[in-house]
Design a protein around this motif. Structure first.
Motif, PDB file in Angstrom:
ATOM      1  N   ASP A 127      -9.035 -22.618  59.898  1.00 29.87           N
ATOM      2  CA  ASP A 127      -8.692 -23.385  58.690  1.00 29.87           C
ATOM      3  C   ASP A 127      -7.773 -24.557  59.022  1.00 29.87           C
ATOM      4  OD1 ASP A 127     -10.144 -22.151  56.696  1.00 29.87           O
ATOM      5  OD2 ASP A 127      -8.632 -20.631  56.313  1.00 29.87           O
ATOM      6  N   LEU A 128      -6.761 -24.294  59.849  1.00 26.57           N
ATOM      7  CA  LEU A 128      -5.804 -25.334  60.222  1.00 26.57           C
ATOM      8  C   LEU A 128      -6.493 -26.461  60.977  1.00 26.57           C
ATOM      9  CD1 LEU A 128      -2.808 -26.161  60.262  1.00 26.57           C
ATOM     10  CD2 LEU A 128      -2.594 -24.945  62.454  1.00 26.57           C
ATOM     11  N   VAL A 129      -7.380 -26.092  61.897  1.00 29.19           N
ATOM     12  CA  VAL A 129      -8.106 -27.095  62.671  1.00 29.19           C
ATOM     13  C   VAL A 129      -8.982 -27.940  61.743  1.00 29.19           C
ATOM     14  CG1 VAL A 129      -9.950 -27.418  64.364  1.00 29.19           C
ATOM     15  CG2 VAL A 129      -8.062 -25.855  64.856  1.00 29.19           C
ATOM     16  N   GLN A 130      -9.644 -27.313  60.782  1.00 26.83           N
ATOM     17  CA  GLN A 130     -10.503 -28.058  59.855  1.00 26.83           C
ATOM     18  C   GLN A 130      -9.713 -29.013  58.966  1.00 26.83           C
ATOM     19  OE1 GLN A 130     -12.889 -24.721  58.098  1.00 26.83           O
ATOM     20  NE2 GLN A 130     -14.615 -25.988  58.710  1.00 26.83           N
ATOM     21  N   ARG A 131      -8.501 -28.625  58.599  1.00 27.35           N
ATOM     22  CA  ARG A 131      -7.689 -29.474  57.726  1.00 27.35           C
ATOM     23  C   ARG A 131      -7.087 -30.658  58.476  1.00 27.35           C
ATOM     24  NH1 ARG A 131      -4.125 -25.248  53.987  1.00 27.35           N
ATOM     25  NH2 ARG A 131      -5.901 -24.220  52.965  1.00 27.35           N
ATOM     26  N   LEU A 132      -6.733 -30.457  59.737  1.00 31.31           N
ATOM     27  CA  LEU A 132      -6.005 -31.480  60.478  1.00 31.31           C
ATOM     28  C   LEU A 132      -6.899 -32.327  61.381  1.00 31.31           C
ATOM     29  CD1 LEU A 132      -2.805 -29.467  61.518  1.00 31.31           C
ATOM     30  CD2 LEU A 132      -3.156 -30.910  59.503  1.00 31.31           C
ATOM     31  N   SER A 133      -8.164 -31.934  61.551  1.00 27.52           N
ATOM     32  CA  SER A 133      -9.017 -32.671  62.479  1.00 27.52           C
ATOM     33  C   SER A 133     -10.473 -32.594  62.018  1.00 27.52           C
ATOM     34  CB  SER A 133      -8.889 -32.096  63.898  1.00 27.52           C
ATOM     35  OG  SER A 133      -9.520 -30.827  63.968  1.00 27.52           O
ATOM     36  N   ARG A 134     -11.330 -33.239  62.780  1.00 28.80           N
ATOM     37  CA  ARG A 134     -12.768 -33.182  62.538  1.00 28.80           C
ATOM     38  C   ARG A 134     -13.468 -32.443  63.681  1.00 28.80           C
ATOM     39  NH1 ARG A 134     -14.116 -39.352  60.337  1.00 28.80           N
ATOM     40  NH2 ARG A 134     -12.696 -39.289  58.526  1.00 28.80           N
ATOM     41  N   TRP A 135     -12.769 -31.518  64.281  1.00 28.26           N
ATOM     42  CA  TRP A 135     -13.321 -30.804  65.421  1.00 28.26           C
ATOM     43  C   TRP A 135     -14.394 -29.797  65.023  1.00 28.26           C
ATOM     44  CZ3 TRP A 135      -8.076 -29.397  68.221  1.00 28.26           C
ATOM     45  CH2 TRP A 135      -7.494 -30.590  68.694  1.00 28.26           C
ATOM     46  N   LEU A 136     -14.324 -29.266  63.789  1.00 31.08           N
ATOM     47  CA  LEU A 136     -15.244 -28.205  63.380  1.00 31.08           C
ATOM     48  C   LEU A 136     -15.978 -28.566  62.081  1.00 31.08           C
ATOM     49  CD1 LEU A 136     -13.206 -24.930  64.102  1.00 31.08           C
ATOM     50  CD2 LEU A 136     -15.219 -25.785  65.338  1.00 31.08           C
ATOM     51  N   PRO A 137     -16.890 -29.517  62.141  1.00 31.91           N
ATOM     52  CA  PRO A 137     -17.724 -29.783  60.958  1.00 31.91           C
ATOM     53  C   PRO A 137     -18.790 -28.697  60.847  1.00 31.91           C
ATOM     54  CG  PRO A 137     -18.439 -31.152  62.762  1.00 31.91           C
ATOM     55  CD  PRO A 137     -17.215 -30.412  63.264  1.00 31.91           C
ATOM     56  N   THR A 180      -8.575 -14.002  80.550  1.00 29.40           N
ATOM     57  CA  THR A 180      -8.957 -14.486  79.220  1.00 29.40           C
ATOM     58  C   THR A 180      -8.663 -15.968  79.072  1.00 29.40           C
ATOM     59  OG1 THR A 180      -8.566 -12.301  78.244  1.00 29.40           O
ATOM     60  CG2 THR A 180      -8.602 -14.179  76.742  1.00 29.40           C
ATOM     61  N   VAL A 181      -7.532 -16.432  79.585  1.00 30.33           N
ATOM     62  CA  VAL A 181      -7.201 -17.860  79.548  1.00 30.33           C
ATOM     63  C   VAL A 181      -8.246 -18.660  80.326  1.00 30.33           C
ATOM     64  CG1 VAL A 181      -5.517 -19.597  80.253  1.00 30.33           C
ATOM     65  CG2 VAL A 181      -4.731 -17.462  79.211  1.00 30.33           C
ATOM     66  N   ILE A 182      -8.632 -18.151  81.500  1.00 32.84           N
ATOM     67  CA  ILE A 182      -9.669 -18.832  82.294  1.00 32.84           C
ATOM     68  C   ILE A 182     -10.990 -18.873  81.519  1.00 32.84           C
ATOM     69  CG2 ILE A 182     -11.018 -18.712  84.420  1.00 32.84           C
ATOM     70  CD1 ILE A 182      -8.601 -17.369  85.744  1.00 32.84           C
ATOM     71  N   SER A 183     -11.295 -17.776  80.817  1.00 37.91           N
ATOM     72  CA  SER A 183     -12.516 -17.731  80.014  1.00 37.91           C
ATOM     73  C   SER A 183     -12.524 -18.824  78.957  1.00 37.91           C
ATOM     74  CB  SER A 183     -12.642 -16.350  79.347  1.00 37.91           C
ATOM     75  OG  SER A 183     -13.708 -16.315  78.440  1.00 37.91           O
ATOM     76  N   MET A 184     -11.364 -19.078  78.322  1.00 31.55           N
ATOM     77  CA  MET A 184     -11.295 -20.129  77.309  1.00 31.55           C
ATOM     78  C   MET A 184     -11.488 -21.512  77.936  1.00 31.55           C
ATOM     79  SD  MET A 184     -11.000 -18.226  74.757  1.00 31.55           S
ATOM     80  CE  MET A 184     -11.076 -19.586  73.616  1.00 31.55           C
ATOM     81  N   ALA A 185     -10.959 -21.712  79.133  1.00 29.62           N
ATOM     82  CA  ALA A 185     -11.146 -22.992  79.822  1.00 29.62           C
ATOM     83  C   ALA A 185     -12.622 -23.217  80.152  1.00 29.62           C
ATOM     84  CB  ALA A 185     -10.298 -23.031  81.097  1.00 29.62           C
ATOM     85  N   VAL A 186     -13.298 -22.157  80.620  1.00 28.32           N
ATOM     86  CA  VAL A 186     -14.727 -22.271  80.910  1.00 28.32           C
ATOM     87  C   VAL A 186     -15.504 -22.551  79.626  1.00 28.32           C
ATOM     88  CG1 VAL A 186     -16.754 -21.002  81.725  1.00 28.32           C
ATOM     89  CG2 VAL A 186     -14.590 -20.818  82.962  1.00 28.32           C
ATOM     90  N   SER A 187     -15.117 -21.920  78.508  1.00 24.69           N
ATOM     91  CA  SER A 187     -15.761 -22.175  77.219  1.00 24.69           C
ATOM     92  C   SER A 187     -15.653 -23.650  76.842  1.00 24.69           C
ATOM     93  CB  SER A 187     -15.118 -21.321  76.124  1.00 24.69           C
ATOM     94  OG  SER A 187     -15.304 -19.949  76.363  1.00 24.69           O
ATOM     95  N   ALA A 188     -14.467 -24.226  77.072  1.00 28.37           N
ATOM     96  CA  ALA A 188     -14.260 -25.636  76.742  1.00 28.37           C
ATOM     97  C   ALA A 188     -15.146 -26.537  77.606  1.00 28.37           C
ATOM     98  CB  ALA A 188     -12.790 -25.995  76.924  1.00 28.37           C
ATOM     99  N   ASN A 225     -12.438 -29.048  72.028  1.00 24.69           N
ATOM    100  CA  ASN A 225     -10.993 -29.174  71.816  1.00 24.69           C
ATOM    101  C   ASN A 225     -10.392 -27.900  71.227  1.00 24.69           C
ATOM    102  OD1 ASN A 225     -11.027 -31.762  72.799  1.00 24.69           O
ATOM    103  ND2 ASN A 225     -10.990 -32.763  70.792  1.00 24.69           N
ATOM    104  N   VAL A 226     -11.185 -27.187  70.402  1.00 28.83           N
ATOM    105  CA  VAL A 226     -10.710 -25.909  69.869  1.00 28.83           C
ATOM    106  C   VAL A 226     -10.482 -24.912  71.003  1.00 28.83           C
ATOM    107  CG1 VAL A 226     -11.251 -23.987  68.316  1.00 28.83           C
ATOM    108  CG2 VAL A 226     -11.936 -26.313  67.696  1.00 28.83           C
ATOM    109  N   PHE A 227     -11.408 -24.887  71.941  1.00 26.70           N
ATOM    110  CA  PHE A 227     -11.262 -23.979  73.080  1.00 26.70           C
ATOM    111  C   PHE A 227     -10.079 -24.386  73.967  1.00 26.70           C
ATOM    112  CE2 PHE A 227     -16.004 -23.280  72.455  1.00 26.70           C
ATOM    113  CZ  PHE A 227     -15.828 -22.038  71.855  1.00 26.70           C
TER     114      PHE A 227
END
Length: 559
Positions: free
Chosen positions: A501-511, A409-417, A521-523
């Motif tokens: 929610d946390l990512v949206q408040r602290l960054s602009r990664w998920l407009p 699963t960790v490898i899957s997230m790296a591939v997603s990124a 970066n989320v992945f």
């Protein structure tokens, strides 16, 4: 004396006759058809929900993904409630038919929102500034529909399985039933994720939801038709959760009572041998310590909220010991929740065409997860385990199987990124060329590798979780072991929303327009959290001791 023996014999004969008359394989087609119908219905409206909310209710993409997570959280959290109701009050039959009716009502309301213009806002172009937000009454009808439909799923999906198994006496027949039960669920969900979603995207939402409702009604009808054949098995011990609550309440009430080392000072039921409670979590032993007035003259408990059995105390201790490992399921499921909910947003911005005329529905992409999970389970159960048994002395334990799933699963997230980084480069290059189309000229099949790894990882860790908790849970709580797996998956949907929610408040990664963000970066964040969770899991697993060494074999039920 002879009369009482005769009465007992007659009662035994009547019970045996009833068991022969009801249950058995005659119930199999009705229960499997029920599962297939309800799974087709649920997959038909859940798989494409994000697209429906964006296209028909003008929701921003990230908000739609969060609503999707909330709904999936409900369908995996509330089965615990359904199990308690079935075990303690209503029985499986009543919970299933009533929940099926509720889900049909929910899908009917969804059908009405798609068919009646006044129940949804005016259409617009993909979240532009001119879009009209839904009114209060439109939101009310929508959320009522989603609540009813999700509650219906929660009351049936994990209640049909024990009812079906209760129709059989032999463990071999129960195992065969579970295999077909899982096959019906996966096959039906895959069909709905492709066929019904295609109808929703290319014909109309009303037709798609109408087909889903028809399958729901068909499943309910098949279930009710088989009523005369079912064996009605009622639990006699009450809800296991109530028993656990009693131990806690009684232990708190008696925490000042001085304990003894004599076994006769503790209450034992007739099914267990006399023993002193173990010394771990010793404060709980107060719950089984007998004080004045706790028992009747015949030796039975006078008030179950004043005295528990030693076995009930030990059952709670077993669960406490399992909790650190169980908690590791939160983050592994949270990673998968974020990946699958953002998957649809990615697919909507990619080239989904196969040939000049056919376009893959974005909501159908999750079918690759189902496909590779089934392939992985088949390879593990039919090829890997026989190979290890024949050529090596190594056996893959449930905990090792879960650990492998964590790593994949960790490898899957790296591939997603990495894939998302590539997609964003295409999007920016596309924009620099002066083209205003948000669809990136990159095939949606670039998402398949991460979905394949997701499915393979799930093929390892999900059946591993089921096998481990079924093996290690106390005997009195076997029926709740799989529900506990569903519970941490349900909680993960809400953790996924909190992380978004946390990512949206602290960054602009998920407009709202993900082409302008940094979803990669989320992945990567999920990859880091997953790696930390994997280390935590390995530490907990290395300290855990199986209750029965002989049981930590590689015999794992298929998912």
């Amino acid at each position: 004396m002879e009369s009482s023996v005769r009465d007992v014999d007659e009662a035994t004969i009547m019970k045996s006759s009833t068991r022969r008359k009801n249950g058995g394989w005659i119930t199999f087609p009705f229960i499997i058809a029920t599962m297939a119908g309800l799974s087709l219905a649920s997959g038909g409206w859940t798989s494409n929900l994000i697209v429906y909310l964006i296209d028909e209710f003008n929701m921003k993409s990230i908000k739609a993904a969060k609503v999707y997570n909330v709904i999936n959280g409900c369908t995996t959290l509330f089965p615990i409630v359904g199990g308690i109701l079935a075990d303690s009050f209503l029985g499986c039959f009543s919970v299933i038919w009533f929940s099926s009716l509720i889900s049909a009502l929910g899908i009917l309301l969804l059908l009405l929102t798609s068919a009646i213009d006044v129940l949804r806002p005016a259409s617009c172009d993909d979240g532009s500034s001119l879009c009209t937000s839904p009114s209060t009454h439109q939101y009310a009808v929508l959320y009522m529909a989603l609540a009813l439909a999700s509650l219906g799923i929660a009351g049936t999906r994990y209640t049909i399985a024990p009812m079906g198994a209760n129709q059989f006496d032999k463990p071999k027949h129960q195992a065969i039933f579970f295999d077909w039960y899982i096959f019906a669920f996966y096959t039906s969900f895959a069909i709905s994720t492709t066929v019904i979603v295609y109808v929703e995207d290319n014909v109309s939402w009303s037709w798609g939801y109408g087909i889903s409702m028809a399958f729901n009604i068909l499943g309910l009808a098949m279930f009710l038709i088989g009523k005369r054949f079912y064996r009605d098995v009622k639990e006699q011990g009450g809800s296991p959760f109530v028993n656990l609550a009693r131990v806690m309440v009684v232990a708190i009430q008696k925490w000042r009572v001085p304990l003894s080392e004599q076994t006769q000072h503790y209450y034992h039921d007739h099914l267990t041998t006399s023993q002193i409670p173990t010394k771990s979590f010793k404060f709980l032993n107060c719950a089984a310590f007998i004080t004045e007035g706790d028992t009747k003259p015949d030796g039975s408990i006078s008030n179950p909220w004043r005295l528990c059995t030693v076995q009930q105390v030990e059952d709670l201790k077993s669960l406490i010991k399992l909790f650190p490992l169980w908690a590791s399921g939160f983050l592994i499921s949270t990673q998968l929740v974020i990946q699958t909910s953002l998957l649809i947003l990615q697919a909507l911005k990619m080239d989904r065409h196969i040939g000049p005329h056919f376009e893959i529905p974005a909501g159908s992409m999750s079918v690759f997860i189902l496909l590779f999970t089934c392939i992985a389970i088949f390879i593990i159960d039919r090829l890997l385990y026989p190979f290890l048994a024949k050529y090596t002395r190594f056996t893959l334990t449930p905990l090792q199987r879960i650990g492998i799933g964590h790593a994949i699963t960790v490898i899957s997230m790296a591939v997603s990124a990495l894939v998302e980084s590539r997609r964003l480069r295409f999007a920016r290059s596309h924009k620099l060329k002066g083209e205003n189309n948000d669809i990136v000229p990159m095939s949606v099949f670039w998402l398949v590798p991460q979905l394949a790894l997701n499915g393979i990882g799930e093929g390892f860790h999900f059946p591993g979780h089921i096998a481990f908790y079924y093996q290690e849970f106390p005997t009195s709580l076997k029926s709740t072991s799989t529900a506990m797996v569903a519970l941490f998956i349900g909680i993960a949907y809400y953790l996924g929303n909190a992380l978004i929610d946390l990512v949206q408040r602290l960054s602009r990664w998920l407009p709202d327009n993900i082409n302008e963000g940094k979803m990669d970066n989320v992945f990567w964040l999920c990859c880091i959290l997953g790696s930390a969770n994997f280390i935590y899991y390995v530490v907990c697993a290395s300290f855990y001791k199986y209750k029965n060494i002989d049981n930590k074999s590689n015999i794992v039920p298929s998912k």
